[in-house]
Scaffold this motif. Structure first.
Motif, mmCIF file in Angstrom:
data_model
loop_
_atom_site.group_PDB
_atom_site.id
_atom_site.type_symbol
_atom_site.label_atom_id
_atom_site.label_comp_id
_atom_site.label_asym_id
_atom_site.label_seq_id
_atom_site.Cartn_x
_atom_site.Cartn_y
_atom_site.Cartn_z
ATOM 1 N N ALA A 42 40.720 35.132 34.318
ATOM 2 C CA ALA A 42 40.815 35.536 35.720
ATOM 3 C C ALA A 42 41.197 37.013 35.832
ATOM 4 O O ALA A 42 41.763 37.603 34.906
ATOM 5 C CB ALA A 42 41.841 34.678 36.447
ATOM 6 N N THR A 43 40.911 37.579 36.980
ATOM 7 C CA THR A 43 41.320 38.951 37.297
ATOM 8 C C THR A 43 42.583 38.911 38.141
ATOM 9 O O THR A 43 42.626 38.216 39.162
ATOM 10 C CB THR A 43 40.211 39.687 38.070
ATOM 11 O OG1 THR A 43 39.043 39.774 37.248
ATOM 12 C CG2 THR A 43 40.662 41.087 38.473
ATOM 13 N N VAL A 44 43.590 39.643 37.710
ATOM 14 C CA VAL A 44 44.837 39.770 38.475
ATOM 15 C C VAL A 44 44.999 41.254 38.781
ATOM 16 O O VAL A 44 45.414 42.035 37.908
ATOM 17 C CB VAL A 44 46.045 39.243 37.692
ATOM 18 C CG1 VAL A 44 47.330 39.425 38.507
ATOM 19 C CG2 VAL A 44 45.852 37.780 37.324
ATOM 20 N N PRO A 45 44.638 41.701 40.010
ATOM 21 C CA PRO A 45 44.654 43.133 40.322
ATOM 22 C C PRO A 45 46.016 43.782 40.092
ATOM 23 O O PRO A 45 46.105 44.870 39.518
ATOM 24 C CB PRO A 45 44.265 43.175 41.806
ATOM 25 C CG PRO A 45 43.508 41.906 42.034
ATOM 26 C CD PRO A 45 44.146 40.893 41.140
ATOM 27 N N THR A 46 47.082 43.105 40.539
ATOM 28 C CA THR A 46 48.431 43.648 40.363
ATOM 29 C C THR A 46 49.450 42.544 40.583
ATOM 30 O O THR A 46 49.102 41.458 41.065
ATOM 31 C CB THR A 46 48.699 44.805 41.349
ATOM 32 O OG1 THR A 46 49.945 45.431 41.009
ATOM 33 C CG2 THR A 46 48.785 44.287 42.773
ATOM 34 N N VAL A 47 50.691 42.826 40.229
ATOM 35 C CA VAL A 47 51.800 41.915 40.507
ATOM 36 C C VAL A 47 52.688 42.605 41.542
ATOM 37 O O VAL A 47 53.299 43.636 41.259
ATOM 38 C CB VAL A 47 52.608 41.586 39.243
ATOM 39 C CG1 VAL A 47 53.809 40.715 39.597
ATOM 40 C CG2 VAL A 47 51.730 40.892 38.214
ATOM 41 N N HIS A 48 52.723 42.071 42.746
ATOM 42 C CA HIS A 48 53.479 42.667 43.841
ATOM 43 C C HIS A 48 54.962 42.302 43.694
ATOM 44 O O HIS A 48 55.314 41.122 43.634
ATOM 45 C CB HIS A 48 52.954 42.164 45.192
ATOM 46 C CG HIS A 48 51.501 42.427 45.407
ATOM 47 N ND1 HIS A 48 51.016 43.626 45.890
ATOM 48 C CD2 HIS A 48 50.403 41.647 45.193
ATOM 49 C CE1 HIS A 48 49.691 43.578 45.971
ATOM 50 N NE2 HIS A 48 49.295 42.377 45.553
ATOM 51 N N ARG A 49 55.839 43.299 43.677
ATOM 52 C CA ARG A 49 57.275 43.081 43.541
ATOM 53 C C ARG A 49 57.909 43.069 44.931
ATOM 54 O O ARG A 49 57.767 44.031 45.693
ATOM 55 C CB ARG A 49 57.925 44.177 42.701
ATOM 56 C CG ARG A 49 57.203 44.501 41.403
ATOM 57 C CD ARG A 49 57.311 43.386 40.383
ATOM 58 N NE ARG A 49 56.578 43.718 39.158
ATOM 59 C CZ ARG A 49 56.458 42.930 38.109
ATOM 60 N NH1 ARG A 49 57.052 41.734 38.125
ATOM 61 N NH2 ARG A 49 55.756 43.293 37.057
ATOM 62 N N VAL A 50 58.612 41.995 45.235
ATOM 63 C CA VAL A 50 59.259 41.858 46.537
ATOM 64 C C VAL A 50 60.658 41.278 46.350
ATOM 65 O O VAL A 50 61.004 40.784 45.268
ATOM 66 C CB VAL A 50 58.446 40.935 47.483
ATOM 67 C CG1 VAL A 50 57.042 41.476 47.693
ATOM 68 C CG2 VAL A 50 58.408 39.498 46.940
ATOM 69 N N ASP A 51 61.432 41.327 47.423
ATOM 70 C CA ASP A 51 62.719 40.634 47.447
ATOM 71 C C ASP A 51 62.443 39.207 47.886
ATOM 72 O O ASP A 51 62.333 38.921 49.078
ATOM 73 C CB ASP A 51 63.671 41.330 48.420
ATOM 74 C CG ASP A 51 65.026 40.630 48.513
ATOM 75 O OD1 ASP A 51 65.231 39.628 47.798
ATOM 76 O OD2 ASP A 51 65.871 41.083 49.315
#
Length: 565
Positions: A284-293
């Motif tokens: 699979a393609t994972v464009p990015t990992v978004h970091r959040v609280d």
């Protein structure tokens, strides 16, 4: 709230407070076992020992040595006769020393199983269920005399699901010379600060839910087990990420996945990072990992994340956040017109997620490492015992279950078509009859014989069928009311009790050697538990961890499948 997520509680409490459990008798209050006569008189010995400590010690040593052979026991008996003739505290004190040594009588010794869990705050439901499950196991063991010569008790510490609470609990148990083991903690962030102290004290620890992989196998070249006294019945985040990524790519057929990482960052690699790696490895393609609280529900952060996901045009969104943030983000994605399925970690396994996301969450998939009791074949006896001991759904005075289900059989139609209560001796009318042929006595006789000519079940059989359905519904409600982690805590306590049964009899105290033997016994244990086979590998991990996949349907979490590695 998942046990992995820290709970923002405010105040640690010691096990000496209202949450402390001092064994099975604390709740039920039966009269404690009466000590032997020698122990009852032991109070008289203390003044003597303080006055002439060396003489008392020499006398005690001589008495115990003399009791080893027949001649010595005869001498002891003669001395007892003489000292009992002296009606003074000294005479009674000497009798206590000599009588206790000569008879071999001793008080039942006490050993403690500690519980480290959040007993207040957002994770209290899970933590209290863990304490109760351990208490149930200890009560059963004491009733059965599982550890001859010893009585077990429970001491519970509220770790608040916070590292500082865990550190306080570790100090408390490490300083207690009666502690033979600890069940908990539930949170990996708590475990990472408490295991050093517990392991240094040699105390066996069994967690029902820790998921951080490095607690048993650090990602270093040495691969040395960091905490030799630590075991767990849960799988790890690495297993959770592997199973969910495989399901997303190979079962659901998703090829472009947005990943949101809400922490907590208790390990060197987060669950979201592990999922992204496995998903990419699966193609699979994972464009990015978004970091959040992930513990926040701030509107601006939610909207920004939803917009970023919309720009990526994924066919699946993976969330490793708290339930509140995930629910708000799920609704924001729908508002942005992003029609996409969501897959989540165990933080989403909470009513808060479905309530915040409303109906748009239907069809989402949530993964967890604890198998629900409804999918544990051996859980029946545990569910019954737990519900009876600590309360659970029952049939109300109105004859209804808590969900409104009636416990009475539905009335059967009478000959006139009006409903009427059927009994074992009432007439049963076959709906296929178009005339009143046949007497009521004939029809009643047919019912008592088990069936009418047309095969209609008798009223008594029908009532039994309704009762069976009611009992099944009541069992379902009880299973749903008990957090799955309770069953794992129960098995953890049983593993410690089985080790104690093999190690403690014949010992007089819980010393370093005793704890070392307990750790070895836990590691070598192997038995059929409520949650499955309870046995550990050389790292302390359970040999058969599970991953459960749920689907959100109608606002409920419905188990889809249970996977093993």
């Amino acid at each position: 709230m998942s046990p992995r997520d820290p709970d923002p509680a405010t105040r640690p409490e010691r096990a000496t407070g209202p949450d402390a459990v001092t064994g099975p008798d604390a709740a039920t209050g039966p009269e404690p076992a009466r000590p032997a006569a020698g122990v009852t008189l032991a109070g008289w010995v203390r003044p003597v020992s303080r006055a002439v400590p060396s003489a008392a010690r020499r006398l005690d040593h001589w008495a115990r040595r003399s009791a080893r052979d027949t001649r010595g026991r005869v001498i002891l008996a003669a001395v007892l006769v003489l000292v009992l003739a002296v009606p003074t505290g000294l005479g009674l004190g000497l009798a206590a020393v000599l009588g206790g040594a000569g008879s071999g009588a001793s008080a039942t010794k006490v050993a403690t199983i500690g519980v480290m869990a959040p007993l207040s705050g957002g994770s209290a439901d899970a933590g209290v269920s863990v304490r109760d499950a351990v208490t149930l196991a200890v009560e059963e063991a004491n009733r059965q005399g599982a550890v001859p010569g010893w009585k077990l008790e429970v001491a519970a510490h509220d770790d608040l699901a916070r590292p500082d609470g865990g550190a306080a609990g570790a100090d408390l148990f490490a300083d207690d010379s009666r502690v033979i083991g600890v069940v908990g903690p539930l949170s990996s962030s708590v475990a990472m600060v408490s295991l050093d102290g517990l392991s240094s004290a040699g105390i066996p620890v069994i967690s029902p839910s820790n998921a951080e992989p490095t607690l048993t196998a650090p990602e270093t070249a040495s691969n040395t087990r960091p905490y030799p006294t630590y075991f767990r019945l849960s799988g790890t985040d690495e297993l959770l990420a592997q199973v969910t990524a495989d399901y997303a790519v190979n079962t659901l057929g998703r090829s472009r996945i947005s990943v949101v990482d809400g922490g907590p960052d208790y390990g060197t690699i987060t669950l979201a990072d592990r999922f992204a790696r496995h998903a990419r490895d699966a193609g699979a393609t994972v464009p990015t990992v978004h970091r959040v609280d992930g513990a926040s529900t701030a509107g601006e952060q939610v909207r920004e994340t939803a917009k970023a996901i919309q720009d990526e045009a994924p066919d699946l969104v993976y969330l490793a956040t708290g339930a509140g943030f995930a629910g708000e983000l799920r609704g924001a994605l729908a508002d942005e017109g992003v029609a996409v399925q969501v897959m989540g970690a165990d933080g989403l396994l909470d009513r808060d997620y479905v309530e915040r996301s409303d109906s748009v969450a239907d069809g989402d998939v949530v993964a967890d490492l604890s198998v629900p009791l409804s999918r544990l074949p051996a859980a029946g006896a545990f569910v019954t015992a737990y519900s009876e001991r600590f309360g659970g759904p029952t049939v109300g005075a109105d004859g209804l279950l808590p969900d409104g289900t009636s416990t009475e059989p539905e009335p059967e139609p009478t000959a006139s078509g009006a409903p009427g209560r059927a009994t074992a001796t009432s007439a049963s009318v076959d709906p296929s009859h178009t005339s009143g042929s046949g007497s009521a006595a004939d029809e009643s006789g047919a019912s008592r014989s088990g069936a009418s000519e047309a095969g209609t079940a008798s009223p008594s059989e029908r009532e039994l069928e309704v009762r069976r359905a009611r009992d099944a519904a009541l069992t379902d409600l009880r299973e749903a009311a008990i957090p799955p982690v309770a069953a794992y805590a129960y098995d953890a306590a049983r593993a410690l009790i089985r080790a104690a049964a093999a190690v403690l009899p014949g010992r007089t105290e819980v010393d370093v050697a005793t704890r070392q033997a307990l750790v070895r016994a836990v590691g070598a244990g192997d038995f059929a538990g409520v949650t499955g086979q309870v046995a550990f590998d050389t790292k302390g991990d359970v040999i058969d961890p599970r991953v459960v996949l749920y689907s959100v349907l109608g606002g409920n979490f419905v188990p889809l499948q249970v996977d093993s590695p």
